[in-house]
Scaffold this motif. Structure first.
Motif, PDB file in Angstrom:
ATOM      1  N   THR A  68      42.823  44.114  27.566  1.00  0.00           N
ATOM      2  CA  THR A  68      42.830  45.926  27.537  1.00  0.00           C
ATOM      3  C   THR A  68      41.970  46.199  28.958  1.00  0.00           C
ATOM      4  N   ALA A  69      40.701  45.689  29.078  1.00  0.00           N
ATOM      5  CA  ALA A  69      39.601  46.100  29.967  1.00  0.00           C
ATOM      6  C   ALA A  69      40.414  45.929  31.376  1.00  0.00           C
ATOM      7  N   GLU A  70      41.175  44.594  31.596  1.00  0.00           N
ATOM      8  CA  GLU A  70      41.734  44.459  32.818  1.00  0.00           C
ATOM      9  C   GLU A  70      42.867  45.434  33.158  1.00  0.00           C
ATOM     10  N   ALA A  71      43.570  45.839  32.045  1.00  0.00           N
ATOM     11  CA  ALA A  71      44.636  46.725  32.254  1.00  0.00           C
ATOM     12  C   ALA A  71      44.185  47.974  32.710  1.00  0.00           C
ATOM     13  N   PHE A  72      43.121  48.672  31.900  1.00  0.00           N
ATOM     14  CA  PHE A  72      42.685  49.949  32.519  1.00  0.00           C
ATOM     15  C   PHE A  72      41.893  49.824  33.834  1.00  0.00           C
ATOM     16  N   ALA A  73      41.146  48.482  34.183  1.00  0.00           N
ATOM     17  CA  ALA A  73      40.773  48.588  35.532  1.00  0.00           C
ATOM     18  C   ALA A  73      41.729  48.654  36.682  1.00  0.00           C
ATOM     19  N   SER A  74      43.163  48.462  36.401  1.00  0.00           N
ATOM     20  CA  SER A  74      44.179  48.249  37.466  1.00  0.00           C
ATOM     21  C   SER A  74      44.913  49.620  37.424  1.00  0.00           C
ATOM     22  N   ARG A  75      44.407  50.637  36.619  1.00  0.00           N
ATOM     23  CA  ARG A  75      45.121  51.764  36.664  1.00  0.00           C
ATOM     24  C   ARG A  75      44.243  53.002  37.237  1.00  0.00           C
ATOM     25  N   GLU A  76      44.878  54.118  37.590  1.00  0.00           N
ATOM     26  CA  GLU A  76      44.222  55.034  38.080  1.00  0.00           C
ATOM     27  C   GLU A  76      44.158  56.180  37.165  1.00  0.00           C
ATOM     28  N   GLY A  77      43.202  57.191  37.395  1.00  0.00           N
ATOM     29  CA  GLY A  77      43.163  58.463  36.410  1.00  0.00           C
ATOM     30  C   GLY A  77      41.965  58.538  35.784  1.00  0.00           C
ATOM     31  N   SER A  78      41.733  59.601  35.076  1.00  0.00           N
ATOM     32  CA  SER A  78      40.721  59.989  34.295  1.00  0.00           C
ATOM     33  C   SER A  78      40.752  59.257  32.987  1.00  0.00           C
TER      34      SER A  78
END
Length: 688
Positions: A68-78
């Motif tokens: 999950t952390a890897e996924a959020f790190a690859s996404r933009e936005g607040s």
């Protein structure tokens, strides 16, 4: 055309919804691998993927949270920034590291930097290190995070002290640890029992003042030391020792001589903790010469000798005929063992017909055992043999006939050619007797005082090298009483020789702690052969902590580099501190690797000792790992790491040491300032 486009949009929406539904089912799977796959699939999706990821960040399995952390790190936005900020508090250090690096990849977003600063104080040890690295990569000083943590701790402790209940005592100690002037002022008003009836709070305030290091608190602590309340006096003595002001030596000496209960012991330990100063040495001598407690007198005398203080030992001689003679003998044994005309006076104290005090005879034996006088050695031998005969007679008197041989059978020195087996218990009159047979007499074991005195006599006989006692020592190394065995083992260790070495090796497996400890303490005198036996015992599986610590300390005293592997295996266990200290004492270069590896377990026991051992090696090994330790959540570890890096003069640690100048804890701030002053840049005038 429009209807076709609308139909396509409808189909697409249905497919997206179906995919999201499918990912939801996968996320509910009991298989972590399927949940990880669902998270990775959701990473490339829009709002529906975000919903899946927000659920997954609460998953009980760290593998899923890492994905999950890897996924959020690859996404933009607040939403991703907010989610990564929340993951900074995750208990898994890898999750925190991934989240910190994900936020560090957004250096232009103020909320990313703010989240890193805010999360530092509440993160795990590994998480704090990862956050510190992330702050450095975005160009933000770690000092901001340290200052924020310090403010939060101060406000929490001030609020707790103003409240009610047991939390006030803990807050008082923590406020003192900050070493702030305001903390000293607050605590000074609390150490008066007349002002505050909460004795637990008063004692905690005293300990806090000791930790603060402000010498202006000394008079408050000395007043508390004289109050007459044993619990508060003990806390005040401990605080004065930590305060480190040599001016407290007189008050501590008075408490060590005149105090009651545990106060004398606490006072002498506080004296020992004070820095080197003439008045401290003089006070230790005063306690050694005047204390009535043998343990207190011996501790003070030993410390005075180590500081090379000039104690007038002749003042102890008149005390041999007064109450407190046992304490005088204990001090004499440490400062200057009996010689010349003093020896006959001490020998006279061994006669039980003149003085029934067994403790006094034990003290006399200990003092004579350290003497080099042949007359003293002969007296110790005679008393040892008499005690052995007395104990044997008490054990065998009731046994009709011979049931075997005791450990003393055939020993001419005892004057017996054959004695009966030692029997721990026997039936009383009439128990178990057939009709018409005489009942066995009751068994009366030797008096406990005789056994204690025999153990002391055996140890003294070995130290004095009393002739004709080796066979007796060897026999009683198998005595049923643990105290007697321990004394025999200690005596054998002082005598030396191949026979003693074999018996000491066997004693390392004794069921009694005192016997094992005596063997461990004696084996370093045998050099490499003793170290081999100690290392073998230390490597044994299932070793209890009570056995591990004395073995590790003994290996350090032996000083053999061959012991490094056995000690290295114990760095991660309950005796890790003792193992680290032993490695430092040995000083072998091969110790650097295991000690550095032990730093990868920041929450393990003995971390401070591991750090200090690396510093003592003096090779600069582990400097990078020590720099990471500057972000530990334990202040004592941060302070130790700062001192170690100062000894290594490791310049790359400069920025983190600068940050620790704002640390909440006074001991950490002082260590950081001292370390910065020793860095090469400071010597070159490049650092303020």
């Amino acid at each position: 055309m429009v209807p076709v486009r609308a139909a396509l949009l409808l189909v697409s929406s249905v497919l997206v919804a179906a995919a999201a539904c499918n990912r939801g089912r996968e996320l509910a799977s009991s298989d972590p691998e399927q949940r990880v796959a669902a998270v990775r699939a959701a990473a490339g999706q829009g709002a529906s993927g975000t919903a899946v990821l927000l659920v997954a960040q609460q998953d009980p399995d760290p593998l899923v949270r890492r994905a999950t952390a890897e996924a959020f790190a690859s996404r933009e936005g607040s939403p991703s920034v907010e989610a990564l900020s929340g993951l900074l508090g995750d208990p898994d250090p890898e999750v925190v590291g991934l989240a910190a690096r994900g936020l560090a990849a957004r250096p232009t977003l103020p909320q990313a930097r703010d989240a890193l600063v805010a999360a530092y104080g509440r993160a795990t040890p590994a998480g704090r290190a990862a956050i510190a690295d992330a702050l450095q990569s975005v160009g933000t000083s770690l000092r901001e995070a340290v200052e924020l943590e310090a403010r939060a701790l101060w406000e929490r402790n001030v609020a707790a002290l103003a409240g009610h209940g047991p939390a006030r005592a803990g807050a008082a100690e923590e406020l003192g640890a900050s070493a702030r002037t305001e903390a000293v002022e607050r605590l000074s008003s609390l150490v008066d029992p007349a002002h505050d009836p909460d004795r637990e709070l008063v004692a905690a305030a005293a300990r806090g003042l000791g930790e603060a290091g402000d010498w202006s608190a000394r008079r408050h602590l000395e007043d508390l030391l004289e109050q007459g309340d044993m619990e508060l006096a003990e806390a005040a003595a401990d605080a004065l020792g930590r305060l480190g002001d040599p001016g407290a030596a007189d008050a501590l000496a008075t408490a060590a001589v005149q105090g009651a209960g545990r106060v004398p012991g606490a006072a002498v330990e506080a004296l020992v903790a004070l820095p080197q100063a003439p008045e401290v040495g003089a006070s230790l001598c005063e306690v050694a010469l005047r204390a009535l407690d043998p343990a207190v007198a011996a501790r003070a005398a030993r410390a005075a000798r180590e500081r090379e203080a000039e104690c007038p030992v002749k003042l102890l001689v008149p005390r041999l005929a007064r109450p407190g003679a046992a304490a005088a003998l204990a001090a004499m044994a440490e400062l200057h063992p009996p010689d010349g005309d003093v020896v006959p006076r001490v020998i006279a104290l061994l006669d039980p017909g003149k003085d029934p005090d067994a403790d006094l005879r034990v003290a006399a034996l200990q003092a004579l055992g350290r003497s080099r006088s042949p007359q003293a050695a002969a007296a110790v031998r005679d008393r040892t043999q008499a005690l052995a005969a007395r104990v044997t007679a008490a054990r065998t008197r009731w046994v009709p006939g011979q049931l075997g041989s005791s450990p003393l059978a055939g020993i001419d020195a005892v004057g017996e050619s054959r004695v009966s087996a030692v029997v721990a218990r026997a039936p009383g009159p009439g128990v178990g007797a057939e009709a018409g047979e005489p009942a066995l007499p009751p068994y009366f074991p030797p008096p406990a005082g005789d056994l204690v005195e025999l153990g002391a006599a055996l140890a003294a006989a070995g130290r004095a090298h009393a002739g004709g006692t080796e066979a007796l020592l060897a026999a009683l190394a198998a005595d049923p009483d643990a105290g007697v065995r321990a004394g025999a083992v200690e005596g054998l260790g002082a005598l030396g020789g191949d026979r003693a070495l074999a018996l000491l090796g066997a004693a390392l497996s004794d069921p009694a702690d005192p016997v094992r400890a005596a063997a461990a303490a004696a084996l370093p005198r045998f050099g490499p052969r003793g170290a081999t036996l100690l290392a073998k015992a230390l490597a044994a599986p299932g070793l209890a902590p009570d056995s591990c610590v004395p073995l590790a300390r003994a290996l350090g005293e032996a000083g053999s580099a061959e012991a490094v592997p056995a000690l290295a295996q114990r760095l991660s266990g309950p005796c890790g501190g003792a193992a680290a200290q032993a490695l430092a004492r040995i000083g072998a270069p091969a110790s650097a690797g295991p000690l550095t590896a032990a730093l990868d377990q920041p929450e393990g026991p003995g971390m401070v000792e591991v750090i200090e051992a690396l510093a003592q090696l003096g090779s600069g090994a582990g400097a990078a790992a020590l720099t990471r330790a500057l972000t530990s959540d334990r202040p004592q570890v941060r302070a130790a790491a700062a001192r170690a890096l100062a000894a290594m003069r490791y310049e790359p640690a400069g920025d983190r040491l600068e940050a620790l100048r704002s640390d909440y804890y006074g001991r950490v701030r002082r260590a950081a300032v001292e370390a910065l002053a020793k860095l090469p840049s400071a010597a070159a005038g490049e650092r303020p």
